[in-house]
Design a protein around this motif. Structure first.
Motif, PDB file in Angstrom:
ATOM      1  N   CYS A  81      -6.907  -0.980   0.867  1.00  0.00           N
ATOM      2  CA  CYS A  81      -5.531  -0.625   0.521  1.00  0.00           C
ATOM      3  C   CYS A  81      -5.103   0.612   1.300  1.00  0.00           C
ATOM      4  O   CYS A  81      -5.836   1.592   1.368  1.00  0.00           O
ATOM      5  N   ASN A  83      -1.804   1.755   0.791  1.00  0.00           N
ATOM      6  CA  ASN A  83      -0.530   2.131   0.180  1.00  0.00           C
ATOM      7  C   ASN A  83      -0.590   3.581  -0.311  1.00  0.00           C
ATOM      8  O   ASN A  83      -1.602   4.250  -0.152  1.00  0.00           O
ATOM      9  N   ILE A  84       0.479   4.027  -0.969  1.00  0.00           N
ATOM     10  CA  ILE A  84       0.686   5.461  -1.155  1.00  0.00           C
ATOM     11  C   ILE A  84      -0.450   6.171  -1.894  1.00  0.00           C
ATOM     12  O   ILE A  84      -0.955   7.189  -1.413  1.00  0.00           O
ATOM     13  N   SER A  85      -0.863   5.650  -3.043  1.00  0.00           N
ATOM     14  CA  SER A  85      -1.908   6.344  -3.811  1.00  0.00           C
ATOM     15  C   SER A  85      -3.206   6.415  -3.021  1.00  0.00           C
ATOM     16  O   SER A  85      -3.874   7.452  -2.983  1.00  0.00           O
ATOM     17  N   CYS A  86      -3.569   5.305  -2.395  1.00  0.00           N
ATOM     18  CA  CYS A  86      -4.813   5.289  -1.624  1.00  0.00           C
ATOM     19  C   CYS A  86      -4.701   6.167  -0.388  1.00  0.00           C
ATOM     20  O   CYS A  86      -5.652   6.874  -0.032  1.00  0.00           O
ATOM     21  N   CYS A 122      -0.650  -2.294  -1.759  1.00  0.00           N
ATOM     22  CA  CYS A 122      -1.242  -1.966  -3.056  1.00  0.00           C
ATOM     23  C   CYS A 122      -1.929  -3.173  -3.716  1.00  0.00           C
ATOM     24  O   CYS A 122      -1.345  -4.233  -3.868  1.00  0.00           O
ATOM     25  N   LEU A 123      -3.165  -2.956  -4.118  1.00  0.00           N
ATOM     26  CA  LEU A 123      -3.940  -4.007  -4.786  1.00  0.00           C
ATOM     27  C   LEU A 123      -3.926  -3.829  -6.303  1.00  0.00           C
ATOM     28  O   LEU A 123      -4.592  -4.569  -7.020  1.00  0.00           O
ATOM     29  N   GLY A 124      -3.200  -2.827  -6.774  1.00  0.00           N
ATOM     30  CA  GLY A 124      -3.094  -2.627  -8.215  1.00  0.00           C
ATOM     31  C   GLY A 124      -4.240  -1.831  -8.806  1.00  0.00           C
ATOM     32  O   GLY A 124      -4.421  -1.826 -10.020  1.00  0.00           O
ATOM     33  N   GLY A 125      -4.992  -1.160  -7.973  1.00  0.00           N
ATOM     34  CA  GLY A 125      -6.101  -0.339  -8.479  1.00  0.00           C
ATOM     35  C   GLY A 125      -5.858   1.129  -8.189  1.00  0.00           C
ATOM     36  O   GLY A 125      -6.809   1.887  -7.958  1.00  0.00           O
ATOM     37  N   CYS A 126      -4.591   1.540  -8.228  1.00  0.00           N
ATOM     38  CA  CYS A 126      -4.175   2.889  -7.787  1.00  0.00           C
ATOM     39  C   CYS A 126      -4.895   4.010  -8.524  1.00  0.00           C
ATOM     40  O   CYS A 126      -5.126   5.079  -7.953  1.00  0.00           O
ATOM     41  N   MET A 131      -9.320   2.579  -2.682  1.00  0.00           N
ATOM     42  CA  MET A 131     -10.088   1.409  -3.097  1.00  0.00           C
ATOM     43  C   MET A 131      -9.937   0.274  -2.087  1.00  0.00           C
ATOM     44  O   MET A 131      -9.068   0.310  -1.221  1.00  0.00           O
TER      45      MET A 131
HETATM   46  S1  FES Z   1      -2.012   2.261  -3.705  1.00  0.00           S
HETATM   47 FE1  FES Z   1      -3.995   1.499  -3.347  1.00  0.00          FE
HETATM   48  S2  FES Z   1      -4.366   0.256  -5.069  1.00  0.00           S
HETATM   49 FE2  FES Z   1      -2.346   0.927  -5.346  1.00  0.00          FE
END
Ligand code: FES
Length: 163
Positions: A81, A83-86, A122-126, A131
């Motif tokens: 992932c 996306n933003i959190s990762c 995002c894979l939903g494991g933020c 992850m």
């Molecule tokens: S941003 Fe990586 S799992 Fe949501």
């Protein structure tokens, strides 16, 4: 035929649950992906016959879901992932590290056909960022040490299976 009897049975059994055949498209794609490892035109053709839905509707649905690879991948599809959190928690560094470690670039497969590396949304494991997902399994709170262990374990598993 690409799809085996077990996959076809899973699909037809699932179809019986739905009043509309269209509702069976996503489960059918999932079963086909689990058996074949990717989805492409020959698979869509077979699904179209099994579900009795036009080919284009199967292909359209598959194209919407990025979690189904559309070409052959290695035994282990590594989806990191970005996306933003990762990203905020070091996903870019993990991606660079994995490319170095595996000796491949994003989108490539190792010469032994073991690992394919891609980055995904995002894979939903933020909450456990950074992850990644390898085939159907989530690996969370990644560090370089964890990645080393995961890759070593997967390589050992493949070797044990003689692949
Ligand atoms: S941003 Fe990586 S799992 Fe949501």
């Amino acid at each position: 035929m690409i799809l085996n009897d077990a996959t076809i049975k899973e699909i037809t059994t699932r179809m019986e649950r739905y009043p509309s055949r269209k509702s069976a498209i996503l489960p059918a794609l999932t079963y086909a992906y689990r058996q074949v490892g990717h989805l492409d035109a020959p698979v869509y053709k077979e699904l179209s016959k099994i579900i009795d839905i036009p080919y284009v509707e199967i292909a359209e649905a598959a194209s919407f879901y990025t979690m189904f690879p559309k070409k052959e991948v290695g035994r282990y599809l590594i989806q990191v992932c970005h996306n933003i959190s990762c990203s905020l928690r070091g996903a870019d560094n993990m991606l660079i590290y994995m490319q170095e470690k595996l000796g491949i670039k994003m989108g490539e497969t190792t010469p032994d056909n073991l690992f394919t590396l891609i980055s995904v949304e995002c894979l939903g494991g933020c909450s456990a960022a950074p992850m990644m997902q390898v085939n159907q399994t989530f690996y969370e709170d990644l560090t370089r040490e964890k990645i080393d262990k995961i890759l070593a374990d997967l390589s050992a598993e493949a070797e044990k299976d003689g692949k």
